[in-house]
Scaffold this motif. Structure first.
Motif, PDB file in Angstrom:
ATOM      1  N   UNK A  35     -40.236  26.629  28.232  1.00  0.00           N
ATOM      2  CA  UNK A  35     -40.499  28.054  28.007  1.00  0.00           C
ATOM      3  C   UNK A  35     -39.610  28.973  28.855  1.00  0.00           C
ATOM      4  N   UNK A  36     -39.080  28.465  29.964  1.00  0.00           N
ATOM      5  CA  UNK A  36     -38.181  29.243  30.815  1.00  0.00           C
ATOM      6  C   UNK A  36     -36.723  29.157  30.364  1.00  0.00           C
ATOM      7  N   UNK A  37     -36.425  28.414  29.329  1.00  0.00           N
ATOM      8  CA  UNK A  37     -35.028  28.160  28.964  1.00  0.00           C
ATOM      9  C   UNK A  37     -34.237  29.425  28.653  1.00  0.00           C
ATOM     10  N   UNK A  38     -34.895  30.501  28.365  1.00  0.00           N
ATOM     11  CA  UNK A  38     -34.193  31.762  28.154  1.00  0.00           C
ATOM     12  C   UNK A  38     -33.468  32.242  29.397  1.00  0.00           C
ATOM     13  N   UNK A  39     -33.847  31.707  30.566  1.00  0.00           N
ATOM     14  CA  UNK A  39     -33.172  32.056  31.813  1.00  0.00           C
ATOM     15  C   UNK A  39     -31.799  31.407  31.924  1.00  0.00           C
ATOM     16  N   UNK A  40     -31.551  30.338  31.154  1.00  0.00           N
ATOM     17  CA  UNK A  40     -30.268  29.635  31.300  1.00  0.00           C
ATOM     18  C   UNK A  40     -29.578  29.274  29.992  1.00  0.00           C
ATOM     19  N   UNK A  41     -30.252  29.265  28.897  1.00  0.00           N
ATOM     20  CA  UNK A  41     -29.648  28.839  27.639  1.00  0.00           C
ATOM     21  C   UNK A  41     -28.766  29.928  27.028  1.00  0.00           C
ATOM     22  N   UNK A  42     -27.720  29.479  26.347  1.00  0.00           N
ATOM     23  CA  UNK A  42     -26.836  30.402  25.633  1.00  0.00           C
ATOM     24  C   UNK A  42     -27.469  30.933  24.352  1.00  0.00           C
ATOM     25  N   UNK A  43     -28.429  30.202  23.789  1.00  0.00           N
ATOM     26  CA  UNK A  43     -29.049  30.632  22.541  1.00  0.00           C
ATOM     27  C   UNK A  43     -30.573  30.702  22.594  1.00  0.00           C
ATOM     28  N   UNK A  44     -31.210  29.795  23.305  1.00  0.00           N
ATOM     29  CA  UNK A  44     -32.672  29.775  23.315  1.00  0.00           C
ATOM     30  C   UNK A  44     -33.201  30.892  24.219  1.00  0.00           C
TER      31      UNK A  44
END
Length: 180
Positions: A35-44
């Motif tokens: 759920x935190x992947x928006x902090x590091x992902x280029x798309x998610x």
């Protein structure tokens, strides 16, 4: 009949590594928190666990994604926001975390993302990897109307895009961990 690039396996196999000044367990706690992947992902942009115990094998994550219009702009890829589902296929705290993308019927595809963690004296080495053995439902749709030359161009450009994303993700994960 000549074999198409679409039939090659693996279609993509990419990885990048970065050293992180944190304990393997702490790094694992970050990268397995999808759920935190928006902090590091280029798309998610992030998302939520929709079934199973979070970050355990068999758990399903529903991700919200955003792709810029400029990404392989000539090809019919999904643009703007879209939703994906992924199933955790490996969860070994402090060592490895992997998830396979699901198709629209909920079946696991041969498209696996993950992180491996190796302890070092100053913390650990984090490896982010992506492997697609067979074309996913989405990739098959993108290349369905392309001739072989266009398919080769697409796979080349898409591979370069994903490789850049994997590297950028690692740098962002390290920044998140460094911030504490």
């Amino acid at each position: 009949m000549d074999r198409s690039i679409s039939d090659e396996s693996p279609l993509f196999e990419l990885r990048a590594r970065v050293d992180v000044s944190a304990a393997p367990e702490d790094v694992y706690a970050v990268v397995s928190d999808l759920p935190r992947s928006g902090e590091w992902s280029s798309e998610c942009l992030g998302g939520e666990w929709v079934s199973g115990a979070p970050a355990t094998v068999g758990a399903v994550f529903r991700g919200e994604n955003l792709r810029d219009e400029s990404v392989v702009a000539w090809a019919p890829v999904v643009r703007g926001k879209w939703i994906t589902q992924a199933e955790v296929v490996a969860a070994d705290p402090g060592l490895t975390f992997r998830w396979a993308m699901r198709d629209t019927s909920g079946n696991r595809q041969q498209s696996v993302w993950g992180f491996d963690i190796e302890p070092t004296e100053g913390g650990c080495t984090l490896t982010h990897h992506f492997r697609m053995d067979r074309a996913t439902e989405g990739i098959r749709g993108i290349v369905a109307e392309m001739d072989e030359q266009e398919k080769r161009r697409f796979f080349s450009e898409w591979g370069a895009k994903v490789e850049a994303d994997v590297t950028a993700t690692l740098e962002r994960v390290r920044a998140v961990i460094d911030k504490g």
